[in-house]
Design a protein around this motif. Structure first.
Motif, short mmCIF file in Angstrom:
data_model
loop_
_atom_site.label_atom_id
_atom_site.label_comp_id
_atom_site.label_asym_id
_atom_site.label_seq_id
_atom_site.Cartn_x
_atom_site.Cartn_y
_atom_site.Cartn_z
N UNK A 40 97.44 8.28 58.49
CA UNK A 40 98.29 7.36 57.75
C UNK A 40 99.74 7.85 57.83
N UNK A 41 100.65 6.97 58.04
CA UNK A 41 102.05 7.38 58.16
C UNK A 41 102.93 6.66 57.14
N UNK A 42 102.30 6.19 56.05
CA UNK A 42 103.05 5.43 55.06
C UNK A 42 104.21 6.23 54.48
N UNK A 43 104.02 7.55 54.38
CA UNK A 43 105.05 8.35 53.73
C UNK A 43 106.14 8.79 54.69
N UNK A 44 106.00 8.44 55.96
CA UNK A 44 106.99 8.85 56.96
C UNK A 44 107.91 7.67 57.24
N UNK A 45 109.19 7.75 56.89
CA UNK A 45 110.09 6.62 57.12
C UNK A 45 110.13 6.25 58.60
N UNK B 273 96.20 14.54 38.04
CA UNK B 273 96.21 15.09 39.42
C UNK B 273 95.67 14.09 40.44
N UNK B 274 95.99 12.83 40.26
CA UNK B 274 95.52 11.83 41.21
C UNK B 274 96.29 11.95 42.53
N UNK B 275 95.61 11.66 43.62
CA UNK B 275 96.23 11.81 44.93
C UNK B 275 97.33 10.76 45.15
N UNK B 276 98.39 11.15 45.80
CA UNK B 276 99.47 10.22 46.13
C UNK B 276 100.18 10.72 47.39
N UNK B 277 100.92 9.81 48.00
CA UNK B 277 101.79 10.18 49.11
C UNK B 277 103.23 9.98 48.67
N UNK B 278 104.09 10.85 49.11
CA UNK B 278 105.51 10.66 48.80
C UNK B 278 106.35 11.26 49.92
N UNK B 279 107.56 10.75 50.02
CA UNK B 279 108.50 11.23 51.02
C UNK B 279 109.29 12.38 50.40
N UNK B 280 109.07 13.60 50.89
CA UNK B 280 109.73 14.75 50.25
C UNK B 280 111.20 14.82 50.61
N UNK B 281 111.63 13.98 51.56
CA UNK B 281 113.06 13.93 51.87
C UNK B 281 113.80 12.90 51.02
N UNK B 282 113.05 12.16 50.20
CA UNK B 282 113.68 11.16 49.34
C UNK B 282 114.60 11.84 48.33
N UNK B 283 115.79 11.28 48.14
CA UNK B 283 116.71 11.87 47.17
C UNK B 283 116.14 11.71 45.76
N UNK B 284 116.34 12.71 44.93
CA UNK B 284 115.83 12.68 43.57
C UNK B 284 116.69 11.75 42.71
N UNK B 285 116.10 11.13 41.67
CA UNK B 285 116.88 10.28 40.77
C UNK B 285 118.06 11.05 40.19
N UNK B 286 119.20 10.40 40.16
CA UNK B 286 120.38 11.05 39.62
C UNK B 286 121.23 11.76 40.67
#
Lengths: 43, 366
Positions: free
Chosen positions: B74-79, B346-359
């Motif tokens: 799965x590549x959903x988290x990869x822009x 602790x539910x599984x999720x995908x996220x983009x770790x390069x995404x800028x943080x809020x603020x």
């Protein structure tokens, strides 16, 4: 495949054992009958 | 349509790419063909002992299973990422380097983004899971039943039998040797492409040594003695459960229960790290020409897209509780009123770790 063994050790004590073996197989192809998947034709 | 692949050698050379055009419905060439196959061995043993008003049970379940995986991760988290071996084009209205209209750019053969993945990797996954439990059902009198149990689970993460999986782990990313990308072309100017990538264990095992990349010193250097499944094995999966029921009278019963449960995260598209570089590279190109998506550099200066797995990876847990009353009504009708609570963590999720943080604020906005 599945095997079960129930052992009545005494009137108030029972042991149940089991072993199972299965295979998961998945194959997903593209739909080729129409030929629409070909980039040389549809692209 | 005839454009050269960045990574030649497809399972179906003549398959359509995936094409996304802003304001139009996309055409998805999909990740197929794909296949996987694997065994599931399950042993269980349960002992039941009836003694007076107690019914005691104890047991063990052991599962050894896995999947010889030839799917696409799965590549959903990869822009901009793709799961189509034959490539994915994006024509965006927002592309300032082009006409500003996706459909016009497509007519010109100028894409905003193009992604492609290399030859698919086969990964033989396996894992051993063990559960043990004890429980007692006790009836101290004819009106009251108390049930209590305790379960313990030991679920080490899935691993590859040949160690041909890869993870991106920020702990191994060297900021002093980081990649530099030309913002105009999206291509690497300097820095190693494998920075931050880690392989499991201390080396390839068995057939893993036959891989093309196995003899590459830069790949061999990625073994850092990490766990074979990358994530920790958690030894604290304790699961107590308790329940009770009490007959107020011949028509009314009170019930209450509570317990802790865990979910074993099985193999899924988000955890199939065999599809990562260096085993299966994926590159994303920006602002290129459809006539030659990879340009003339054969993709050696394109940054990888890949996914990582949390080295801690806590297993999903739920805490459940309930209190209720059941009442026998006329005409064989039963009224059941129960409060049921459940909290999941602790539910599984995908996220983009390069995404800028809020603020996050832009430096030098002018």
């Amino acid at each position: 495949m599945n095997m079960n063994w129930a052992w009545t050790i005494s009137s108030n004590l029972i042991n149940e054992a089991s072993y199972s073996y299965s295979i998961d197989q998945v194959f997903i192809n593209v739909f080729t009958e129409s030929g629409l998947y070909k980039r040389s034709r549809t692209g | 349509m005839n454009y050269p692949y960045i990574y030649p050698g497809k399972e179906i050379e003549d398959k359509i790419p995936t094409i996304n055009i802003d304001t139009f419905t996309g055409i998805d060439g999909g990740p197929y063909p794909a296949s996987s196959e694997g065994p599931i061995h399950l042993w269980t043993d349960t002992v039941t002992w009836v003694q007076g008003r107690h019914t005691l049970k104890a047991g063990v379940a052991v599962e050894y299973s896995g999947e010889d995986d030839f799917d696409q991760i799965n590549v959903n988290a990869i822009p901009g990422g793709t799961n189509n071996q034959n490539g994915q084009f994006a024509f965006r209205n927002s592309s300032s380097a082009r006409s500003g209209l996706g459909i016009a750019d497509m007519a010109l053969g100028l894409f905003t983004d193009y992604a492609e993945i290399g030859e698919r990797a086969r990964t033989n996954w396996r894992a051993l899971a063990t559960d043990i439990f004890v429980q007692d059902s006790w009836r101290p009198n004819d009106k009251l039943t108390i049930e209590g149990g305790f379960r313990y689970a030991l679920w080490p993460p899935w691993y590859s039998t040949t160690n041909n999986i890869a993870n991106f782990d920020p702990r191994f990313y060297s900021t002093t040797n980081q990649a530099v990308i030309d913002p105009k072309t999206g291509r690497l100017v300097s820095g190693p492409r494998y920075n931050g990538i880690v392989l499991p264990g201390d080396g390839f095992i068995g057939e893993g040594n036959d891989l093309k990349v196995a003899s590459d010193p830069a790949v061999q250097a990625l073994f850092r003695g990490e766990p074979r499944g990358f994530s920790q094995t958690h030894y604290d999966l304790f699961e107590p459960r308790v329940g009770a029921s009490y007959a107020l009278n011949s028509d009314t019963v009170l019930r209450a229960s509570g317990g802790v449960f865990h979910n074993r995260v099985t193999l899924n598209d988000s955890t199939l790290l065999g599809g990562n570089p260096p085993f299966q590279p994926m590159v994303v190109v920006s602002n290129g020409s459809v006539d030659s998506p990879g340009g003339t550099s054969f993709a050696n200066d394109l940054p990888f897209g890949m996914q990582g797995q949390d080295p801690v990876f806590k297993l999903p847990a739920s805490y459940m509780w309930s209190v209720g009353v059941q009442r026998q009504l006329p005409w064989k009708v039963v009224l059941d009123v129960t409060y049921v609570g459940r909290r999941g963590v602790y539910l599984q999720r995908e996220r983009n770790i390069n995404q800028l943080q809020p603020g996050t604020l832009q430096a030098n906005p002018a």
